[in-house]
Design an enzyme around this catalytic site. Structure first.
Site, PDB file in Angstrom:
ATOM      1  N   SER A 108      18.459  28.096  20.257  1.00 16.97           N
ATOM      2  CA  SER A 108      18.097  28.731  21.529  1.00 16.97           C
ATOM      3  C   SER A 108      19.338  28.984  22.388  1.00 16.97           C
ATOM      4  O   SER A 108      20.367  28.313  22.221  1.00 16.97           O
ATOM      5  CB  SER A 108      17.109  27.840  22.270  1.00 16.97           C
ATOM      6  OG  SER A 108      17.715  26.588  22.505  1.00 16.97           O
ATOM      7  N   LYS A 145      24.180  19.849   9.831  1.00 16.23           N
ATOM      8  CA  LYS A 145      23.078  19.141  10.506  1.00 16.23           C
ATOM      9  C   LYS A 145      21.878  20.085  10.546  1.00 16.23           C
ATOM     10  O   LYS A 145      21.829  21.017  11.353  1.00 16.23           O
ATOM     11  CB  LYS A 145      23.462  18.724  11.936  1.00 16.23           C
ATOM     12  CG  LYS A 145      22.436  17.727  12.487  1.00 16.23           C
ATOM     13  CD  LYS A 145      22.202  17.800  13.947  1.00 16.23           C
ATOM     14  CE  LYS A 145      21.366  18.915  14.440  1.00 16.23           C
ATOM     15  NZ  LYS A 145      19.924  18.874  14.099  1.00 16.23           N
ATOM     16  N   CYS A 187      14.327  35.355  15.099  1.00 18.80           N
ATOM     17  CA  CYS A 187      15.217  35.868  16.154  1.00 18.80           C
ATOM     18  C   CYS A 187      15.258  37.393  16.111  1.00 18.80           C
ATOM     19  O   CYS A 187      15.702  38.029  17.058  1.00 18.80           O
ATOM     20  CB  CYS A 187      16.607  35.295  16.019  1.00 18.80           C
ATOM     21  SG  CYS A 187      17.462  35.900  14.579  1.00 18.80           S
ATOM     22  N   PHE A 226      14.932  25.488  13.585  1.00 19.63           N
ATOM     23  CA  PHE A 226      13.751  25.157  12.766  1.00 19.63           C
ATOM     24  C   PHE A 226      13.183  26.362  12.028  1.00 19.63           C
ATOM     25  O   PHE A 226      12.421  26.193  11.064  1.00 19.63           O
ATOM     26  CB  PHE A 226      12.642  24.554  13.659  1.00 19.63           C
ATOM     27  CG  PHE A 226      11.833  25.594  14.395  1.00 19.63           C
ATOM     28  CD1 PHE A 226      10.770  26.237  13.765  1.00 19.63           C
ATOM     29  CD2 PHE A 226      12.145  25.964  15.696  1.00 19.63           C
ATOM     30  CE1 PHE A 226      10.030  27.210  14.426  1.00 19.63           C
ATOM     31  CE2 PHE A 226      11.405  26.926  16.366  1.00 19.63           C
ATOM     32  CZ  PHE A 226      10.350  27.560  15.722  1.00 19.63           C
ATOM     33  N   GLU A 279      12.333  35.164  26.014  1.00 22.49           N
ATOM     34  CA  GLU A 279      11.995  35.146  24.587  1.00 22.49           C
ATOM     35  C   GLU A 279      10.615  34.488  24.435  1.00 22.49           C
ATOM     36  O   GLU A 279      10.373  33.418  24.983  1.00 22.49           O
ATOM     37  CB  GLU A 279      13.049  34.327  23.825  1.00 22.49           C
ATOM     38  CG  GLU A 279      12.771  34.245  22.342  1.00 22.49           C
ATOM     39  CD  GLU A 279      13.887  33.550  21.559  1.00 22.49           C
ATOM     40  OE1 GLU A 279      14.398  32.518  22.024  1.00 22.49           O
ATOM     41  OE2 GLU A 279      14.241  34.057  20.484  1.00 22.49           O
ATOM     42  N   GLU A 312      16.028  18.838  12.947  1.00 25.61           N
ATOM     43  CA  GLU A 312      15.277  17.590  12.731  1.00 25.61           C
ATOM     44  C   GLU A 312      13.785  17.849  12.531  1.00 25.61           C
ATOM     45  O   GLU A 312      13.048  16.993  12.075  1.00 25.61           O
ATOM     46  CB  GLU A 312      15.506  16.623  13.903  1.00 25.61           C
ATOM     47  CG  GLU A 312      14.934  17.042  15.258  1.00 25.61           C
ATOM     48  CD  GLU A 312      15.805  18.052  16.019  1.00 25.61           C
ATOM     49  OE1 GLU A 312      16.686  18.688  15.385  1.00 25.61           O
ATOM     50  OE2 GLU A 312      15.591  18.199  17.243  1.00 25.61           O
ATOM     51  N   ARG A 313      13.359  19.091  12.852  1.00 29.32           N
ATOM     52  CA  ARG A 313      11.934  19.396  12.691  1.00 29.32           C
ATOM     53  C   ARG A 313      11.601  19.848  11.280  1.00 29.32           C
ATOM     54  O   ARG A 313      10.468  19.759  10.843  1.00 29.32           O
ATOM     55  CB  ARG A 313      11.532  20.482  13.700  1.00 29.32           C
ATOM     56  CG  ARG A 313      11.517  19.910  15.122  1.00 29.32           C
ATOM     57  CD  ARG A 313      10.906  20.876  16.081  1.00 29.32           C
ATOM     58  NE  ARG A 313      11.907  21.755  16.666  1.00 29.32           N
ATOM     59  CZ  ARG A 313      11.617  22.742  17.499  1.00 29.32           C
ATOM     60  NH1 ARG A 313      10.370  22.990  17.812  1.00 29.32           N
ATOM     61  NH2 ARG A 313      12.582  23.474  18.014  1.00 29.32           N
TER      62      ARG A 313
HETATM   63  P1  NAD Z   1      16.982  24.703  19.436  1.00 28.67           P
HETATM   64  O1  NAD Z   1      18.042  25.246  20.310  1.00 28.67           O
HETATM   65  O2  NAD Z   1      15.919  23.865  20.052  1.00 28.67           O
HETATM   66  O3  NAD Z   1      17.617  23.795  18.284  1.00 28.67           O
HETATM   67  C1  NAD Z   1      18.665  24.252  17.458  1.00 28.67           C
HETATM   68  C2  NAD Z   1      19.548  23.079  17.065  1.00 28.67           C
HETATM   69  O4  NAD Z   1      20.113  22.504  18.251  1.00 28.67           O
HETATM   70  C3  NAD Z   1      18.788  21.961  16.349  1.00 28.67           C
HETATM   71  O5  NAD Z   1      19.551  21.534  15.239  1.00 28.67           O
HETATM   72  C4  NAD Z   1      18.654  20.861  17.391  1.00 28.67           C
HETATM   73  O6  NAD Z   1      18.729  19.567  16.844  1.00 28.67           O
HETATM   74  C5  NAD Z   1      19.831  21.107  18.329  1.00 28.67           C
HETATM   75  N1  NAD Z   1      19.527  20.806  19.728  1.00 28.67           N
HETATM   76  C6  NAD Z   1      18.340  21.007  20.383  1.00 28.67           C
HETATM   77  N2  NAD Z   1      18.453  20.645  21.675  1.00 28.67           N
HETATM   78  C7  NAD Z   1      19.717  20.217  21.853  1.00 28.67           C
HETATM   79  C8  NAD Z   1      20.445  19.726  22.989  1.00 28.67           C
HETATM   80  N3  NAD Z   1      19.877  19.611  24.179  1.00 28.67           N
HETATM   81  N4  NAD Z   1      21.742  19.395  22.819  1.00 28.67           N
HETATM   82  C9  NAD Z   1      22.343  19.511  21.602  1.00 28.67           C
HETATM   83  N5  NAD Z   1      21.695  19.967  20.506  1.00 28.67           N
HETATM   84  C10 NAD Z   1      20.405  20.316  20.622  1.00 28.67           C
HETATM   85  O7  NAD Z   1      16.369  25.944  18.644  1.00 28.67           O
HETATM   86  P2  NAD Z   1      15.090  25.971  17.702  1.00 28.67           P
HETATM   87  O8  NAD Z   1      13.864  25.844  18.556  1.00 28.67           O
HETATM   88  O9  NAD Z   1      15.270  25.045  16.561  1.00 28.67           O
HETATM   89  O10 NAD Z   1      15.175  27.466  17.131  1.00 28.67           O
HETATM   90  C11 NAD Z   1      14.622  28.585  17.772  1.00 28.67           C
HETATM   91  C12 NAD Z   1      15.668  29.358  18.517  1.00 28.67           C
HETATM   92  O11 NAD Z   1      16.700  29.741  17.642  1.00 28.67           O
HETATM   93  C13 NAD Z   1      15.118  30.664  19.108  1.00 28.67           C
HETATM   94  O12 NAD Z   1      15.617  30.811  20.396  1.00 28.67           O
HETATM   95  C14 NAD Z   1      15.675  31.732  18.176  1.00 28.67           C
HETATM   96  O13 NAD Z   1      15.827  33.003  18.745  1.00 28.67           O
HETATM   97  C15 NAD Z   1      16.991  31.133  17.810  1.00 28.67           C
HETATM   98  N6  NAD Z   1      17.490  31.705  16.585  1.00 28.67           N
HETATM   99  C16 NAD Z   1      18.477  32.623  16.685  1.00 28.67           C
HETATM  100  C17 NAD Z   1      18.972  33.236  15.553  1.00 28.67           C
HETATM  101  C18 NAD Z   1      20.059  34.275  15.665  1.00 28.67           C
HETATM  102  O14 NAD Z   1      20.516  34.725  14.634  1.00 28.67           O
HETATM  103  N7  NAD Z   1      20.469  34.659  16.850  1.00 28.67           N
HETATM  104  C19 NAD Z   1      18.450  32.916  14.292  1.00 28.67           C
HETATM  105  C20 NAD Z   1      17.439  31.966  14.216  1.00 28.67           C
HETATM  106  C21 NAD Z   1      16.965  31.367  15.381  1.00 28.67           C
END
Ligand code: NAD
Length: 485
Positions: free
Chosen positions: A224, A171, A279, A147, A379, A174-175
């Site tokens: 995450s 994909k 991140c 997101f 984090e 969704e947020r």
């Molecule tokens: P998230 O893990 O909740 O969601 C990321 C994606 O995974 C979304 O598209 C979501 O639909 C999907 N998803 C969520 N839960 C799932 C599940 N149980 N099973 C399968 N798919 C699922 O992450 P977020 O809250 O959208 O983003 C924030 C996180 O992303 C933070 O931890 C941040 O550090 C990380 N991030 C990392 C980088 C990097 O370069 N390392 C860059 C940006 C963000």
């Protein structure tokens, strides 16, 4: 309800479930996002699979033309896209514009695909035998986005994959799917052949369908750490290439010889920029020696109190809201855990936000942070400055290397020798020297280590063609079979 984009058409999802897309600055409902399932992922993958043969046979120079056109349309739409990012994500317009600009740079870099994709050749690997290696597209790739950067993160992947001759399914989160919905209108205008680039909105079910679909050859994920691990294990078990970027815990070290005023401002910007939802955001400031800690604390407290918090669309706003009430409550829980474990609060950002309409948390400053505290290990992903004092530079490096995350870290110093020691000894893969958010640009590769990255090949830059192509080697010997030459 927003639509999927499959085979060059806008298609209503048949999903029964959806999520509200909320403006985090106001709590206002902007639209709804369908939670598409395996059937719709399958339709998108089939469209991409059908498009693959003729797209891969399209010369790279011709494929590049679509990206030149897209770059122009994105430039023309920069302000509009930045506004959408602010509305659905909350970051300020300046931050949003910067992130869209970073996305456009990916498209610019992908325009160089004829050069990026070149292979290698060597004559006479044995007498009279030559060898040449070409990079070939592989089929259908997919990306799953988080997101926090609605415009930028998808651009880390699909322009390179598609420019290389693959086809794609995205994909978005969704947020925050509205920015991509607009970007796909621009993609549609540019006229990529049907099925080359598709978008399916959804969450867990769509992700699992992508990770196990037999015709998806590779998956890029950003999000995450627990989900990154899940995507990595599921998709690799299904035989795919995977690059999965996870969460982070980023430390910033301030040495006594740093240019203090500038360093403190830069460190605070890193921690509270985008409301801490980056991140590459700093989290714990390790000040080396008591005197440095006192100077840093005084500056951080002053600037944190001065920060203007509000709707990112307002020109004067320096920090916007967090993405949701759930995210805000999680960060408040972490602040409380630190206080319960003995930290002290110098600026309490939980105060004065209840009357505000969205999901606001003001910059918060905690001091007396120790290595074992939960807030020093997990984090935070929110605007919380954690101040800690260490006695030596080595102690700071040891602390950084004890973290199970290793995304980025920053050193503030005016010593080249200290900078060299730091880059050489720390685990994180992206290092800042007097830079608060050391994000590599499109032509360098991006990605961390340890629990911040699962996979072998990093993102964009020189690594991208490794991920999105297979190397095919031909070894050849031509025996003279002529009497006239
Ligand atoms: P998230 O893990 O909740 O969601 C990321 C994606 O995974 C979304 O598209 C979501 O639909 C999907 N998803 C969520 N839960 C799932 C599940 N149980 N099973 C399968 N798919 C699922 O992450 P977020 O809250 O959208 O983003 C924030 C996180 O992303 C933070 O931890 C941040 O550090 C990380 N991030 C990392 C980088 C990097 O370069 N390392 C860059 C940006 C963000």
């Amino acid at each position: 309800m927003i639509k999927n984009y499959i085979n060059g058409q806008w298609v209503s999802s048949s999903a029964k479930e959806s999520v509200d897309i909320i403006n985090p600055a106001t709590g206002e409902l902007l639209n709804r996002c369908p939670l598409s399932g395996a059937g719709e992922v399958d339709q998108a993958v089939k469209a991409a699979q059908d498009a693959f043969k003729s797209w891969r046979e399209t010369p790279p120079t011709e494929r590049a033309q679509y990206f030149f056109k897209l770059k122009t349309r994105l430039e023309e739409s920069l302000d509009e896209l930045a506004r959408l990012v602010t509305m659905e994500n909350g970051k300020t317009l300046v931050e949003a514009k910067g992130s869209v600009r970073r996305g456009i740079q990916m498209v610019e870099t992908a325009c160089g695909v004829p050069t990026l994709m070149m292979g290698k050749t060597l004559e006479d690997i044995a007498s009279g035998i030559d060898c040449h290696a070409v990079r070939r597209p592989m089929g259908v790739f997919a990306a799953i986005a988080p997101f926090n950067f609605p415009a930028m993160v998808p651009f880390w992947f699909w322009p390179f994959a598609v420019a290389a001759g693959n086809t794609f399914v995205l994909k978005p989160s969704e947020r925050v799917p509205l920015t991509q919905a607009r970007i796909f209108e621009l993609i549609n205008e540019v006229g990529f052949p049907k099925g080359v680039i598709n978008m399916v909105h959804g969450a867990k079910d769509a992700v699992n369908a992508i990770c196990t679909h037999p015709d998806v050859v590779g998956v890029s994920f950003v999000g995450s750490t627990p989900v990154a691990k899940h995507v990595y294990t599921t998709a690799t078990a299904a035989g795919k290439r995977v690059q999965a970027l996870g969460g982070a815990k980023n430390f910033m070290v301030i040495l006594p010889d740093a240019i203090m005023e500038q360093s403190v401002k830069t460190a605070l910007d890193s921690i509270i920029g985008c409301a801490g939802e980056r991140c590459l955001a700093g989290s714990v400031i390790l000040s080396v020696t008591n005197k440095t800690n006192q100077e840093v604390t005084e500056g951080i407290v002053r600037y944190a109190k001065e920060t203007m918090v509000g709707n990112g669309l307002d020109k004067n706003t320096q920090m916007g809201p967090m993405i949701s009430q759930v995210a805000k409550d999680r960060v408040k829980g972490l602040i409380q855990s630190a206080l319960d474990e003995g930290a002290k609060i110098l600026v309490d950002g939980r105060q004065g936000v209840d009357a505000m309409p969205g999901y606001y948390l003001k910059p918060t400053v905690l001091t007396g942070i120790t290595k074992k505290m939960r807030i020093a290990q997990e984090e935070v992903f929110g605007p919380v400055v954690c101040l800690a004092q260490v006695e030596t530079f080595d102690e700071a490096i040891e602390w950084i290397n004890s973290s199970h995350y290793a995304n980025t870290t920053t050193l503030f110093t005016s010593s080249g020798a200290a900078a060299r020691k730091f880059s050489y000894e720390v685990n994180p893969s992206m290092i800042g020297i007097n830079i608060g958010v050391p994000a590599p640009m499109a032509f360098f590769s991006f990605g961390g280590a340890k629990d911040s990255f699962f996979g072998d090949v990093k993102v964009h830059g020189t690594a991208c063609m490794e991920f999105f192509t297979d190397t095919k080697v031909t070894v050849q010997r031509w025996i003279k079979n002529s009497s006239i030459w």
